[in-house]
Design an enzyme around this catalytic site. Structure first.
Site, PDB file in Angstrom:
ATOM      1  N   LYS A 192      31.342  32.122  66.404  1.00  0.00           N
ATOM      2  CA  LYS A 192      31.872  30.755  66.311  1.00  0.00           C
ATOM      3  C   LYS A 192      31.332  30.046  65.073  1.00  0.00           C
ATOM      4  O   LYS A 192      32.066  29.301  64.394  1.00  0.00           O
ATOM      5  CB  LYS A 192      31.524  29.954  67.567  1.00  0.00           C
ATOM      6  CG  LYS A 192      32.033  28.503  67.556  1.00  0.00           C
ATOM      7  CD  LYS A 192      33.557  28.427  67.424  1.00  0.00           C
ATOM      8  CE  LYS A 192      34.057  26.994  67.265  1.00  0.00           C
ATOM      9  NZ  LYS A 192      33.949  26.194  68.489  1.00  0.00           N
ATOM     10  N   LYS A 229      27.918  18.877  62.805  1.00  0.00           N
ATOM     11  CA  LYS A 229      26.927  19.521  63.680  1.00  0.00           C
ATOM     12  C   LYS A 229      27.037  21.039  63.593  1.00  0.00           C
ATOM     13  O   LYS A 229      26.042  21.757  63.471  1.00  0.00           O
ATOM     14  CB  LYS A 229      27.117  19.025  65.107  1.00  0.00           C
ATOM     15  CG  LYS A 229      26.196  19.652  66.144  1.00  0.00           C
ATOM     16  CD  LYS A 229      26.812  20.839  66.873  1.00  0.00           C
ATOM     17  CE  LYS A 229      28.030  20.456  67.697  1.00  0.00           C
ATOM     18  NZ  LYS A 229      28.537  21.631  68.455  1.00  0.00           N
TER      19      LYS A 229
END
Length: 292
Positions: A171, A239
């Site tokens: 990811k 983030k």
């Protein structure tokens, strides 16, 4: 049919939980804000007032939370998922967090007899709604196979990529590539506009060649029209790029293009665009080229 607890009913988690309901599963959801619980109830699910209530009696627990500290609190906390999940429960964390945190969650879960998978997803809100997300799975072969029945209603591409933490590593690579694609698409639009080219026609022909991409298909039109309603917020991509940078440092890697796009995203967030869709990075690229 499985009894499922679902913690985190936001932009991604809400549609995912609703699709599990549509598939015939019994879904009890918890979220910090009541309106999102209410939407699940309207879709045929059940609402919970606490994490414990959502997890109690569940065969499968999904978590879809914003960041690593949230997962640590909700899963590992004194009144969290592992404090209430029965032995044998499947814990499927679809959040995007640090790979080392996923490994720590898996170890803590194993100590409680809970089977943990890191299962971050890609595709944004549209694919969450239509149940065609890409899901990258970290965990054991047996647990991945056991989870397929509850993953198929939410994902069209479901791939086991390795042991605990591997899903989060893939990811991170995904978020690196997406950010780079958005940044280059933004530069291409500014480039075309500066030369007076019909950008609709320009993007159409680019999309039919080697420059074509899922990012161009999903974001190109909205970026042309400066429509940045959030499907995935810039602050969350910021983030995620922090996760990429940290994991790259841990591996001793240099990622120069990733570092550059990370700085551009950080600047966009610092200048107040964090609540925009990540395609809002176009605003930062445009500002860099604005006449004084």
């Amino acid at each position: 049919m499985s009894k499922i607890g679902f913690v985190g009913l936001g932009i991604m988690g809400g549609p995912m939980a609703a699709n599990l309901v549509k598939a015939g599963h019994e879904v009890t959801g918890f979220n910090r804000s009541q309106p999102k619980i209410d939407r699940l109830v309207e879709a045929g699910g059940k609402g919970a007032g606490t994490v414990a209530e959502a997890v109690s009696g569940a065969e499968v627990v999904f978590t879809m939370l914003p960041d690593s500290p949230d997962v640590e609190e909700v899963v590992l906390g004194d009144d969290g998922v592992l404090a209430h999940a029965a032995a044998g429960t499947l814990l499927i964390d679809c959040s995007t967090i640090r790979p080392d945190v996923s490994r720590r969650v898996a170890e803590a879960a194993a100590a409680k007899g809970v089977r943990a998978l890191d299962a971050p997803v890609s595709g944004g809100e549209p694919k969450a709604i239509d149940g065609t997300l890409s899901i990258m799975l970290g965990g054991s072969d047996q647990d991945v196979e056991a989870a397929r029945d509850v993953l198929e209603p939410v994902g069209a591409t479901i791939v086991h990529v390795g042991p605990a933490g591997a899903g989060q590593t893939v990811k991170a690579a995904n978020q690196l590539m997406v950010a780079g694609n958005i940044g280059l698409l933004a530069e291409a639009l500014v480039f075309l506009e500066s030369h007076g080219v019909d950008t609709e026609a320009g993007l159409q022909v680019l999309g039919g060649g080697l420059a074509g991409s899922a990012v161009l298909d999903a974001k190109g039109g909205k970026m042309r029209d400066r429509e940045f309603a959030p499907g995935f917020r810039l602050e969350l991509h910021h983030k995620d790029l922090g996760i990429v940078q940290s994991a790259a440092r841990d591996a001793g890697l240099s990622i120069p293009l990733g570092s550059l796009v990370s700085q551009l995203v950080a600047a966009a967030v610092a200048q107040g665009d964090g609540s925009l869709d990540h395609s809002g990075l176009l605003r930062q690229i445009t500002a860099l080229n604005a006449s004084s």
